[in-house]
Design an enzyme around this catalytic site. Structure first.
Site, PDB file in Angstrom:
ATOM      1  NE  ARG A  53      38.585  47.875  46.285  1.00 18.44           N
ATOM      2  CZ  ARG A  53      37.995  47.026  45.478  1.00 18.44           C
ATOM      3  NH1 ARG A  53      36.869  47.360  44.853  1.00 18.44           N
ATOM      4  NH2 ARG A  53      38.493  45.833  45.254  1.00 18.44           N
ATOM      5  N   GLY A  54      40.667  49.135  43.116  1.00 22.54           N
ATOM      6  CA  GLY A  54      40.534  48.300  41.937  1.00 22.54           C
ATOM      7  C   GLY A  54      41.233  48.985  40.786  1.00 22.54           C
ATOM      8  CB  ALA A  55      43.822  47.814  38.409  1.00 23.03           C
ATOM      9  NE  ARG A  93      46.671  51.532  46.754  1.00 22.21           N
ATOM     10  CZ  ARG A  93      45.646  50.683  46.679  1.00 22.21           C
ATOM     11  NH1 ARG A  93      44.418  51.140  46.491  1.00 22.21           N
ATOM     12  NH2 ARG A  93      45.841  49.391  46.805  1.00 22.21           N
ATOM     13  CD  GLN A 205      40.378  44.846  50.040  1.00 26.29           C
ATOM     14  OE1 GLN A 205      40.571  43.933  50.829  1.00 26.29           O
ATOM     15  NE2 GLN A 205      41.359  45.559  49.519  1.00 26.29           N
ATOM     16  CG  ASP A 246      45.657  45.494  41.944  1.00 29.12           C
ATOM     17  OD1 ASP A 246      45.124  46.600  42.122  1.00 29.12           O
ATOM     18  OD2 ASP A 246      45.235  44.446  42.451  1.00 29.12           O
ATOM     19  CG  ASN A 256      44.713  40.063  42.493  1.00 26.27           C
ATOM     20  OD1 ASN A 256      44.270  41.141  42.099  1.00 26.27           O
ATOM     21  ND2 ASN A 256      43.926  39.149  43.033  1.00 26.27           N
ATOM     22  CE  LYS A 257      44.174  44.148  47.956  1.00 30.67           C
ATOM     23  NZ  LYS A 257      44.878  45.382  48.368  1.00 30.67           N
TER      24      LYS A 257
END
Length: 364
Positions: A53-55, A93, A205, A246, A256-257
Site C-alpha cells: 500500500r502507499g501510492a 485501488r 497504519q 494518494d 489522502n488517508k
C-alpha cells in the site's frame, strides 16, 4: 531503510525471473513476512488486499505485475493477455493515481508487433527502472523537505515536533518514503526530531507501520489516537504537520488517508504549517477539483474488527469491537482543500498548493 540492521526495500527481485518479492504489510509489526508474487493475479491481490500500500509502492507493484503478465503469457496471445492484465490492475485501488500512471507508462511501450521475448525484456527493464526512479524521487523529496525541519530547529533550538498521519514512510514507497523522507534525513544528519504518530484508524497504519519503521531506524516517536492531534496543537507541542498523498489535483487539492482533512483544519486553526510530501507522479494534472476524485469505500470488517497480538500466546488475530447489526461506513480517503495546505514537497522542490505553483515546478 533498515530492519534490525538489514537493508530492505518493499519490492525486489532475486535470481528467479518469475518471482517478485514484497513485504506483506498486513502482518506488520507482528511478523516480517515476505510474499512471492508469481503472476499478475497475485500482484493484483497484493494491491487490493493492502499487502502492499502507499501510492508509490502501488505503482511499482503494478509495473512488476505487467512484467509478470508478459512473463507468464502464452506465445500466441501475449499481447492480449498483457492488455487484459493492465485493465485488471487499474481496478485494484481506484484512488491512488500512481497505479494508473504506472500502468499507462508501461503500456505505452508495449509493441504488439514485437516478439514476446523482446517485450518481456522491455517490461522487466521498465519495471525495474520505475522502482529505481521512485527511490530517487523519494530521496529528493527528503532533501527538499529537510530544509524546512532545519529552519524550525534553528528557530526553536530543541527537537522539532512533527505530526504525521497514516504511513508515508519507506513502507509506502520503495525506499525512503515521502512524508517521512525529510524526517529520516534530519535524524541521520543529527537534527533532533520527534514524531507524533496518528494511529490512523481503521487499519492503524500509523500505529502498526509508521511506528514500526521509525522505531527500527531509531527515530523518537509517540503513537497517539487519531483525535489527539488537535489537542496537541493547542498545547503547543506540534511544530509542523507532514503527510503524504494518494492523489493531488493540479490546483492542489489533496486526497489522502481518511482523517487528513481534520488535521489540516486543526493545523490552520492553530497557525501550524501543514505540508504534503509527494512525488509528481501522484499529481493528477487532468483533475482540477479534489471532490471529483473517486473515494474508495472499503470493507466494513476493517471498522467492526480490530487486529492485534495475544501477549500470552504470541498469536495474532482479530476481535469484534462494533455491535452486530450496526451499519458501518468506511471511506478510505478524504479531500484536503488546497487552501489548507502550506506547501507541496516534491522531488522537484517545494511549491504552493496552487495550479500556478505546480506549473512552475513542472517547468524545472
Amino acid at each position: 531503510m533498515r530492519i534490525d540492521g538489514i537493508h530492505y526495500r518493499t519490492i525486489w527481485m532475486e535470481e528467479d525471473p518469475g518471482i517478485v518479492k514484497v513485504i506483506d504489510q498486513r502482518v506488520l509489526p507482528f511478523e516480517l513476512r515476505i510474499l512471492e508474487l508469481k503472476n499478475v493475479y497475485e500482484a493484483y491481490d497484493a494491491i487490493a488486499s493492502m499487502a502492499v500500500r502507499g501510492a508509490p509502492l502501488i505503482g511499482a507493484t503494478a509495473a512488476f505485475g505487467l512484467y509478470l503478465a508478459a512473463y507468464r503469457s502464452s506465445s500466441g496471445q501475449w499481447c492480449e493477455e498483457v492488455r487484459t492484465a493492465a485493465e485488471k490492475l487499474i481496478t485494484a485501488r481506484p484512488t491512488a493515481v500512481n497505479l494508473k500512471y504506472a500502468v499507462d507508462l508501461l503500456m505505452d511501450q508495449v509493441d504488439c508487433v514485437a516478439s514476446r521475448e523482446s517485450m518481456i525484456k522491455e517490461l522487466f527493464h521498465l519495471a525495474v527502472r520505475f522502482a529505481e526512479d521512485e527511490v530517487i524521487r523519494s530521496k529528493r523529496i527528503g532533501e527538499h523537505g529537510v530544509s524546512l525541519i532545519e529552519e524550525v530547529h534553528i528557530k526553536v533550538n530543541r527537537p522539532v515536533q512533527i505530526l504525521t498521519h497514516c504511513n508515508a514512510g519507506w513502507l509506502a514507497c520503495v525506499d525512503y518514503g515521502t512524508a517521512l523522507a525529510p524526517v529520516y534525513l534530519a535524524h541521520d544528519r543529527g537534527i533532533p526530531v520527534h514524531v507524533w504518530v496518528d494511529e490512523t484508524r481503521p487499519r492503524n497504519q500509523g500505529a502498526r507501520l509508521t511506528a514500526y519503521e521509525l522505531g527500527k531506524h531509531g527515530v523518537p516517536h509517540t503513537v497517539i489516537v487519531d483525535n489527539a492531534g488537535g489537542h496537541l496543537m493547542q498545547q503547543g507541542v506540534v511544530d509542523m504537520v507532514i503527510v503524504g498523498s494518494d492523489r493531488t489535483t493540479r490546483n492542489g487539492d489533496v486526497a489522502n488517508k481518511i482523517g487528513t482533512y481534520l488535521k489540516a483544519l486543526a493545523a490552520r486553526d492553530n497557525g501550524i504549517p501543514f505540508y504534503v510530501a509527494l512525488p509528481f507522479s501522484s499529481i493528477d494534472l487532468n483533475l482540477d477539483d479534489g471532490l471529483k476524485i473517486e473515494i474508495e469505500n472499503r470493507d466494513e470488517v476493517e471498522v467492526t474488527h480490530m487486529e492485534g497480538i495475544n501477549q500470552e500466546t504470541g498469536m495474532s488475530g482479530s476481535v469484534r469491537i462494533v455491535p452486530a447489526g450496526s451499519d458501518v461506513a468506511n471511506p478510505g480517503f478524504d479531500i484536503t482543500p488546497a487552501g489548507l495546505v502550506t506547501g507541496l514537497i516534491t522531488e522537484k522542490g517545494i511549491c504552493k498548493a496552487t495550479e500556478e505553483g505546480i506549473k512552475a515546478l513542472l517547468l524545472k
